[in-house]
Design a protein around this motif. Structure first.
Motif, PDB file in Angstrom:
ATOM      1  N   CYS A 365       0.459   1.137   6.995  1.00 40.13           N
ATOM      2  CA  CYS A 365       1.725   1.544   7.625  1.00 40.13           C
ATOM      3  C   CYS A 365       2.230   2.848   7.013  1.00 40.13           C
ATOM      4  O   CYS A 365       2.645   3.767   7.736  1.00 40.13           O
ATOM      5  N   GLN A 366       2.180   2.946   5.693  1.00 40.51           N
ATOM      6  CA  GLN A 366       2.671   4.158   5.039  1.00 40.51           C
ATOM      7  C   GLN A 366       1.774   5.358   5.326  1.00 40.51           C
ATOM      8  O   GLN A 366       2.257   6.481   5.529  1.00 40.51           O
ATOM      9  N   ALA A 367       0.469   5.137   5.361  1.00 41.18           N
ATOM     10  CA  ALA A 367      -0.455   6.229   5.681  1.00 41.18           C
ATOM     11  C   ALA A 367      -0.273   6.702   7.114  1.00 41.18           C
ATOM     12  O   ALA A 367      -0.346   7.909   7.401  1.00 41.18           O
ATOM     13  N   TRP A 368      -0.020   5.788   8.000  1.00 38.16           N
ATOM     14  CA  TRP A 368       0.186   6.139   9.413  1.00 38.16           C
ATOM     15  C   TRP A 368       1.467   6.945   9.578  1.00 38.16           C
ATOM     16  O   TRP A 368       1.513   7.920  10.324  1.00 38.16           O
ATOM     17  N   LYS A 369       2.517   6.563   8.836  1.00 38.55           N
ATOM     18  CA  LYS A 369       3.751   7.348   8.880  1.00 38.55           C
ATOM     19  C   LYS A 369       3.512   8.767   8.373  1.00 38.55           C
ATOM     20  O   LYS A 369       4.020   9.741   8.938  1.00 38.55           O
ATOM     21  N   ALA A 370       2.747   8.877   7.292  1.00 40.91           N
ATOM     22  CA  ALA A 370       2.452  10.193   6.743  1.00 40.91           C
ATOM     23  C   ALA A 370       1.667  11.049   7.728  1.00 40.91           C
ATOM     24  O   ALA A 370       1.730  12.278   7.688  1.00 40.91           O
ATOM     25  N   ALA A 371       0.930  10.390   8.637  1.00 48.97           N
ATOM     26  CA  ALA A 371       0.162  11.102   9.662  1.00 48.97           C
ATOM     27  C   ALA A 371       0.984  11.379  10.909  1.00 48.97           C
ATOM     28  O   ALA A 371       0.446  11.846  11.919  1.00 48.97           O
ATOM     29  N   GLY A 372       2.285  11.088  10.862  1.00 46.14           N
ATOM     30  CA  GLY A 372       3.162  11.428  11.969  1.00 46.14           C
ATOM     31  C   GLY A 372       3.307  10.355  13.034  1.00 46.14           C
ATOM     32  O   GLY A 372       3.692  10.656  14.164  1.00 46.14           O
TER      33      GLY A 372
END
Length: 424
Positions: A365-372
């Motif tokens: 979830c956090q990585a996906w947020k960082a990817a926009g």
């Protein structure tokens, strides 16, 4: 198989709701990411452009200029918004819904009223997959009244079934169940309960049924009329786009209005309220379930969000809800299932979100947020992906899932901390 991106383009080109996206604020100039993909509309809907204009009018022309005289029209806002909800979203009659309080407070009011209407009965039935606030409210009602809370042990990915409810009723003594309270759409998995069948079971047991519509209102048809459902509550900040902290709503079937008396006796539920009488005599209408002053600015925001849904029409919204879910399933099967993610939602018809299971779901979830891409996380280890029929495009779903595939394939999520923040 047809190219998945070409399929997204075709679906967007044929989308009868496409013009509604322009009614929302998308990527304003101050946004930190121009290519942001928002897949959490089932937690907080986007801002309708009409709401900004309504707020300006309310501030400048009403509060600013009219001052207290504005109450000549503000005083009916709860009912006006309730009627728009009733006819444009819930499929029930005017006068059966009201915008007021929060979903949790409304749940408390209606649960207490229902138990009062079933004196001598000793059981409330719910499930352990109900939204936590609902569970806590019902625990409090049961404890205060000395009732037993019969809790269905739900399958988190399948949701509570009609068979589960029937089994729970069967575990109780005859004529002992006062109330059954469940979600219509499960907040975690998106499972859609069979409202008609469950309500019939409740009525056969002599109980009232109280539905939580928070994840269905504005995304999924709510067959309250067909089911002859007794009571329901919901919120307006998810698919109804009323804004953060927007008021909740309640539904009470018309023939129950004068039979039920909610526990918080307030001035706005009083007959001839400006007579300032000492004795409480509730109005013989839906307003008897109102307690106090409508939050006018928040109420206007909720009403504007409701009106967008009303204009789009629930039939078209439901058709797109299903189409987006089916398309997301294709992307999941092709791109994510081979990398160990599991579908934690029922296949086929469900609410307007799809949930995936992975042991590192928080990090994903956090990585996906960082990817926009903005999704949502829910325990245990669930990645919840919300689609908003009024403004989510199929191309956005395609691009969002493509970014997630890259994250999973590269294992870049492993660089993100496993510790969770307060807000997930």
């Amino acid at each position: 198989m047809k190219d998945l991106f070409a399929q997204a383009k075709e679906l967007d080109a044929a989308d009868p709701l496409a013009e509604f996206r322009d009614r929302f604020v998308i990527s304003p100039a101050a946004a930190p990411q121009k290519d942001l993909i928002y897949l959490d509309g089932n937690s907080l809907g986007r801002l309708p452009k009409a709401t900004r204009e309504r707020m300006r009018t309310a501030l400048d022309d009403e509060w600013g200029a009219e001052l207290v005289r504005g109450w000549d029209h503000w005083i009916t806002l709860a009912r006006e918004a309730g009627d728009a909800l009733a006819t444009g979203v819930l499929g029930v009659d005017p006068g059966e819904a009201l915008l007021c309080d929060t979903a949790s407070i409304n749940l408390y009011k209606l649960a207490e009223a229902a138990c009062d209407a079933r004196p001598g009965r000793t059981v409330i039935i719910t499930d352990d997959d109900n939204f936590p606030s609902d569970q806590y409210v019902l625990q409090g009602v049961a404890q205060r009244r000395g009732l037993r809370l019969e809790v269905i042990r739900a399958d988190l990915d399948r949701g509570t079934t009609t068979e589960d409810v029937a089994a729970a009723i069967a575990r109780c003594a005859p004529d002992s169940v006062a109330l059954i309270s469940l979600q219509h759409v499960a907040y975690r998995s998106g499972n859609v309960a069979d409202m008609v069948a469950v309500t019939r079971l409740a009525h056969d047991a002599g109980a009232l049924v109280l539905w939580d519509l928070c994840h269905s209102a504005g995304a999924v048809p709510t067959p309250l009329r067909e089911a002859a459902a007794d009571l329901a509550v919901g919120c307006t900040y998810k698919h109804l786009n009323g804004g953060p902290g927007a008021p909740g709503f309640l539904y009470v079937r018309g023939d129950l209005h004068e039979q039920l008396r909610q526990p918080i006796w307030g001035w706005f539920g009083q007959t001839d309220q400006f007579a300032m009488g000492f004795d409480y005599r509730p109005v013989p209408a839906i307003e008897r379930f109102q307690v106090s002053t409508t939050p006018v600015l928040a109420g206007y925001a909720a009403l504007e969000g409701i009106r967008v849904t009303q204009a789009a029409g629930m039939d078209r919204i439901w058709a797109k809800t299903r189409a987006m879910g089916a398309y997301a399933e294709q992307l999941f099967d092709a791109w994510l299932a081979p990398h160990g993610l599991e579908l934690a939602s029922p296949r086929g018809d469900r609410g307007a979100h799809i949930t995936l299971h992975h042991p590192a779901a928080w990090q994903l979830c956090q990585a996906w947020k960082a990817a926009g891409v903005i999704p949502d996380f829910r325990t245990p280890d669930r990645l919840r992906i919300g689609f908003a029929p009024l403004y989510t495009t199929f191309a956005e779903i395609h691009e969002g899932f493509a970014r997630l595939r890259t994250i999973v394939e590269s294992r870049s999520y492993e660089a993100f901390p496993v510790e969770r923040s307060r807000v997930t």
